[in-house]
Design an enzyme around this catalytic site. Structure first.
Site, PDB file in Angstrom:
ATOM      1  N   ALA A 256       0.818  -1.217   0.000  1.00 53.36           N
ATOM      2  CA  ALA A 256       0.000   0.000   0.000  1.00 53.36           C
ATOM      3  C   ALA A 256       0.848   1.262   0.000  1.00 53.36           C
ATOM      4  CB  ALA A 256      -0.922  -0.018   1.220  1.00 53.36           C
ATOM      5  N   ALA A 257       2.013   1.195  -0.645  1.00 54.13           N
ATOM      6  CA  ALA A 257       2.929   2.338  -0.595  1.00 54.13           C
ATOM      7  C   ALA A 257       2.792   3.263  -1.795  1.00 54.13           C
ATOM      8  CB  ALA A 257       4.365   1.840  -0.501  1.00 54.13           C
TER       9      ALA A 257
ATOM     10  N   ASN B   1     -29.730  30.859  21.889  1.00 58.90           N
ATOM     11  CA  ASN B   1     -28.815  30.152  22.799  1.00 58.90           C
ATOM     12  C   ASN B   1     -27.388  30.681  22.738  1.00 58.90           C
ATOM     13  OD1 ASN B   1     -28.488  29.210  20.164  1.00 58.90           O
ATOM     14  ND2 ASN B   1     -27.755  27.213  20.835  1.00 58.90           N
TER      15      ASN B   1
ATOM     16  N   ARG C 222     -44.498  41.169  25.314  1.00 60.91           N
ATOM     17  CA  ARG C 222     -44.621  41.807  23.999  1.00 60.91           C
ATOM     18  C   ARG C 222     -45.306  43.145  24.196  1.00 60.91           C
ATOM     19  NH1 ARG C 222     -49.216  37.393  22.482  1.00 60.91           N
ATOM     20  NH2 ARG C 222     -50.963  38.518  23.395  1.00 60.91           N
TER      21      ARG C 222
ATOM     22  N   ARG D 229      -2.619   7.468 -11.496  1.00 62.92           N
ATOM     23  CA  ARG D 229      -3.750   7.503 -12.436  1.00 62.92           C
ATOM     24  C   ARG D 229      -5.025   8.083 -11.824  1.00 62.92           C
ATOM     25  NH1 ARG D 229      -2.593   1.313 -13.965  1.00 62.92           N
ATOM     26  NH2 ARG D 229      -1.554   1.488 -11.953  1.00 62.92           N
TER      27      ARG D 229
ATOM     28  N   GLN E 160       8.323   1.730   2.871  1.00 60.69           N
ATOM     29  CA  GLN E 160       9.036   1.542   1.605  1.00 60.69           C
ATOM     30  C   GLN E 160       9.342   2.929   1.033  1.00 60.69           C
ATOM     31  OE1 GLN E 160       6.778   0.301  -1.785  1.00 60.69           O
ATOM     32  NE2 GLN E 160       8.530  -0.523  -2.883  1.00 60.69           N
TER      33      GLN E 160
ATOM     34  N   SER F 254     -46.783  30.624  19.305  1.00 59.60           N
ATOM     35  CA  SER F 254     -45.992  30.814  18.076  1.00 59.60           C
ATOM     36  C   SER F 254     -45.122  32.059  18.161  1.00 59.60           C
ATOM     37  CB  SER F 254     -46.936  30.961  16.883  1.00 59.60           C
ATOM     38  OG  SER F 254     -47.662  29.771  16.732  1.00 59.60           O
TER      39      SER F 254
ATOM     40  N   ARG G  50     -29.106  18.385  13.858  1.00 58.25           N
ATOM     41  CA  ARG G  50     -27.646  18.411  14.009  1.00 58.25           C
ATOM     42  C   ARG G  50     -27.282  17.530  15.205  1.00 58.25           C
ATOM     43  NH1 ARG G  50     -27.189  24.471  14.618  1.00 58.25           N
ATOM     44  NH2 ARG G  50     -25.023  23.982  15.129  1.00 58.25           N
TER      45      ARG G  50
ATOM     46  N   ASP H 142      -5.251  -1.842  -3.411  1.00 56.36           N
ATOM     47  CA  ASP H 142      -6.285  -1.183  -4.216  1.00 56.36           C
ATOM     48  C   ASP H 142      -7.333  -2.142  -4.788  1.00 56.36           C
ATOM     49  OD1 ASP H 142      -4.692  -2.430  -6.087  1.00 56.36           O
ATOM     50  OD2 ASP H 142      -4.551  -0.700  -7.431  1.00 56.36           O
TER      51      ASP H 142
HETATM   52  C1  UD1 Z   1      -0.828  -4.810 -10.445  1.00 53.98           C
HETATM   53  C2  UD1 Z   1      -0.148  -6.029 -11.073  1.00 53.98           C
HETATM   54  C3  UD1 Z   1      -1.000  -6.531 -12.236  1.00 53.98           C
HETATM   55  C4  UD1 Z   1      -2.404  -6.838 -11.754  1.00 53.98           C
HETATM   56  C5  UD1 Z   1      -3.022  -5.640 -11.048  1.00 53.98           C
HETATM   57  C6  UD1 Z   1      -4.314  -6.046 -10.384  1.00 53.98           C
HETATM   58  C7  UD1 Z   1       2.254  -5.625 -10.761  1.00 53.98           C
HETATM   59  C8  UD1 Z   1       3.524  -5.233 -11.416  1.00 53.98           C
HETATM   60  N1  UD1 Z   1       1.167  -5.635 -11.536  1.00 53.98           N
HETATM   61  O1  UD1 Z   1      -0.866  -3.781 -11.422  1.00 53.98           O
HETATM   62  O2  UD1 Z   1      -0.407  -7.705 -12.779  1.00 53.98           O
HETATM   63  O3  UD1 Z   1      -3.207  -7.247 -12.831  1.00 53.98           O
HETATM   64  O4  UD1 Z   1      -2.146  -5.152 -10.013  1.00 53.98           O
HETATM   65  O5  UD1 Z   1      -4.970  -4.944  -9.817  1.00 53.98           O
HETATM   66  O6  UD1 Z   1       2.247  -5.932  -9.582  1.00 53.98           O
HETATM   67  N2  UD1 Z   1       2.789  -0.663  -4.504  1.00 53.98           N
HETATM   68  C9  UD1 Z   1       3.706  -0.547  -3.469  1.00 53.98           C
HETATM   69  N3  UD1 Z   1       4.970  -0.176  -3.761  1.00 53.98           N
HETATM   70  C10 UD1 Z   1       5.389   0.064  -5.023  1.00 53.98           C
HETATM   71  C11 UD1 Z   1       4.467  -0.070  -6.072  1.00 53.98           C
HETATM   72  C12 UD1 Z   1       3.171  -0.437  -5.789  1.00 53.98           C
HETATM   73  O7  UD1 Z   1       3.363  -0.748  -2.315  1.00 53.98           O
HETATM   74  O8  UD1 Z   1       6.581   0.377  -5.194  1.00 53.98           O
HETATM   75  C13 UD1 Z   1       1.393  -1.038  -4.197  1.00 53.98           C
HETATM   76  C14 UD1 Z   1       0.401   0.003  -4.649  1.00 53.98           C
HETATM   77  O9  UD1 Z   1       0.168   0.948  -3.607  1.00 53.98           O
HETATM   78  C15 UD1 Z   1      -0.839  -0.834  -4.952  1.00 53.98           C
HETATM   79  C16 UD1 Z   1      -0.281  -2.197  -5.307  1.00 53.98           C
HETATM   80  O10 UD1 Z   1       1.076  -2.202  -4.909  1.00 53.98           O
HETATM   81  O11 UD1 Z   1      -1.673  -0.933  -3.818  1.00 53.98           O
HETATM   82  C17 UD1 Z   1      -0.380  -2.492  -6.803  1.00 53.98           C
HETATM   83  O12 UD1 Z   1       0.230  -1.438  -7.516  1.00 53.98           O
HETATM   84  P1  UD1 Z   1      -0.479  -0.783  -8.776  1.00 53.98           P
HETATM   85  O13 UD1 Z   1       0.358   0.340  -9.235  1.00 53.98           O
HETATM   86  O14 UD1 Z   1      -1.898  -0.530  -8.509  1.00 53.98           O
HETATM   87  O15 UD1 Z   1      -0.336  -1.994  -9.822  1.00 53.98           O
HETATM   88  P2  UD1 Z   1      -1.235  -2.260 -11.106  1.00 53.98           P
HETATM   89  O16 UD1 Z   1      -0.742  -1.454 -12.218  1.00 53.98           O
HETATM   90  O17 UD1 Z   1      -2.666  -2.147 -10.764  1.00 53.98           O
HETATM   91 MG    MG Z   2      -3.659  -1.396  -9.182  1.00 55.02          MG
END
Ligand code: UD1
Ligand code: MG
Length: 482
Positions: free
Chosen positions: A12-13, A389, A443, A18, A76, A408, A336, A105
């Site tokens: 998740a780094a 208030n 009043r 995009r 990372q 009222s 609220r 993702d």
């Molecule tokens: C990746 C796969 C692809 C697959 C697709 C499915 C690779 C090279 N490709 O592509 O084959 O079909 O997912 O959704 O793995 N991340 C890191 N560090 C990094 C790069 C990425 O932690 O240096 C994490 C991203 O935050 C993400 C995940 O790895 O959560 C996947 O990276 P992403 O760039 O989304 O790969 P895709 O192009 O979707």
């Molecule tokens: Mg992806």
């Protein structure tokens, strides 16, 4: 199934270029949660040793979400690809033999699917087992290249596909189970041979296969589970699936939802049997609704707690408030935070409440603001009543007893108390406490002047009329007026 030899690794780094966003990809939301939270939760039922989350972009915010869910993080920096991310995670994997690796993702994956993946991996004695899916439109994903019906030879990224491979519609979900003692040597062979100069975890698959290791691919039964979120359109698709699953679960549990595709419900929301939810309603946060309630069209409830047989008429907005059995609010009511409406209380149109308690059967039916107020049972708050208030510096309470009648257009200048059974005359500005069973009237006294209006009209009629303008001029003026 015991999985004490297994660790989950969530990658998740990445930034998520995009998405064109200042927010890291895994912090985006779908189905009422951040992407990364969904994935950490999906791993929980595997009961592995732990869940390691590789963080990088906006690492602190990601850690703040996953650490309360008992995941550990590893940083990372820089982010040199999914293979590099896995190498960074290595030092946190301790004595684990297996790793379930997931991208940050692809949040729709279900725990049962992950369990089945691990079982297939163990049963097949594999070095790697890929969760794959067959998609009508595989574009954007890495493709699974098989060397036999059961064995995989490689994953080829979209950018590196040959023309023949482009037609393969079995895709890599980026969810895998690895036998770690086999993965590390294979990953050591991987080179950043791609236009981004990144180490791809997917290239370890070809390396394993080339060494004669067993690489399997398990096809997901529901291909929607593997949808990745690389673009805003992907996020919308994934959100749509989550919302549909939640609505279906509620309908299965006995809730009526009209035009379900227009209704948005967060994952933690609870709704009781025979409750009716009309089109375009949103139920958010930790909202809890009892049985036999009706939530009419256009209403938005956030962290609201409703008893049984509550009616929320059309277009109400309710936040962090409790509505006991039989309460009716709206249409067009705004609650609220921090209100408590006790059984049978009623709030009508254009009534705003904040930090207010209303006793059983008490009503405020029209055009009022009630803030920082405690109102007893069976009282009636007339149209246009306002609790004043706030003096620009502090907030002050208003206390109204049981069976009080507020006429009222009353302004209650807080702090002020109105005793049980008291009356307030309409149009009063109440600045002093009103005793129980008394009348508060504040009043200007009315003065009637008989014949005054008729006399005034006669006077005005005899006043000299303004001179008429010439015909030509008036015609021009009338033209201009048009
Ligand atoms: C990746 C796969 C692809 C697959 C697709 C499915 C690779 C090279 N490709 O592509 O084959 O079909 O997912 O959704 O793995 N991340 C890191 N560090 C990094 C790069 C990425 O932690 O240096 C994490 C991203 O935050 C993400 C995940 O790895 O959560 C996947 O990276 P992403 O760039 O989304 O790969 P895709 O192009 O979707
Ligand atoms: Mg992806």
């Amino acid at each position: 199934m015991s999985n004490n030899d297994l660790t989950n690794v969530i990658l998740a780094a990445g930034k998520g270029t995009r998405l064109k966003s200042s927010l890291a990809k895994v912090l985006h939301r779908a189905g009422g949660r951040t992407l990364v939270e969904h994935i950490v939760r999906a791993c929980g039922p595997l009961k592995g040793r732990e869940t390691v989350v590789v963080v990088g972009h906006q690492a602190e915010q990601v850690a703040a979400i996953v650490e309360p869910l008992e995941a550990v993080t590893v940083l990372q920096h820089p982010q040199n690809g999914t293979g590099h991310a896995m190498l960074v995670a290595k030092r946190s994997l301790g004595r684990a033999k297996l790793a379930v690796v997931l991208p940050g993702d692809a949040p729709l994956v279900r725990p049962e699917t992950l369990k089945a993946l691990v079982t297939a991996h163990r049963n097949g004695n594999a070095a790697a087992t890929i969760l794959s899916a067959v998609l009508a439109d595989p574009s954007g994903y890495g493709r699974v290249v098989r060397k036999s019906e059961t064995a995989v030879s490689a994953i080829v990224e979209e950018s590196q596909l040959t023309d023949e491979q482009r037609d393969i519609n079995e895709i890599n979900s980026a969810i895998y189970c690895f036998t770690l003692e086999k993965l590390w040597p294979a990953l050591a062979h991987v080179k950043p041979n791609n236009k981004h100069r990144e180490l791809y975890l997917t290239d370890a698959i070809a390396a394993l296969s080339a060494k004669g290791e067993t690489v399997l691919a398990q096809v997901a039964a529901d291909s929607r589970e593997v949808l990745g979120c690389n673009t805003r359109a992907d996020l919308a698709d994934v959100d749509r699936v989550f919302r549909e699953w939640k609505r279906n679960a509620l309908m299965d549990a006995g809730v009526t939802i009209q035009l379900p595709e227009t209704v948005l419900i967060d994952p933690d929301v609870v709704v009781g049997e025979d409750t009716i939810i009309e089109p375009t309603v949103q139920l958010l946060g930790k909202t809890k609704i009892g049985a036999r309630c009706t939530i009419r069209t256009g209403s938005v409830l956030t962290d609201a707690v409703l008893g049984d047989e509550v009616t929320v008429e059309a277009h109400c907005v309710v936040a962090e408030s409790r509505l006991d059995d039989g309460v009716i609010i709206g249409p067009f009511a705004r609650l609220r935070p921090n209100n408590h409406l006790k059984a049978g209380a009623r709030i009508g149109n254009f009534v705003e409440l904040k930090k207010t308690t209303m006793g059983e059967g008490t009503k405020a039916m029209h055009l009022s603001y009630l803030g920082d107020a405690k109102i007893g049972a069976k009282s009636n708050v007339g149209a246009g009543t306002i609790t004043c208030n706030y003096d620009g510096f502090h907030k002050y309470p208003t206390s109204i007893g049981n069976k009080v009648f507020i006429g009222s257009d009353t302004a209650l200048v807080a702090p002020v108390r109105v005793g049980d059974g008291a009356y307030i005359a309409a149009g009063s500005t109440i600045t002093e406490n009103v005793p129980s069973d008394g009348l508060g009237i504040a009043r200007g006294r009315q003065v009637n002047k008989p014949g005054w209006a008729a006399k005034k009209r006669r006077e005005l009629a005899t006043v000299e009329k303004p001179k008429r303008t010439s015909k030509r001029k008036s015609r021009r003026t009338s033209k201009r007026r048009k």
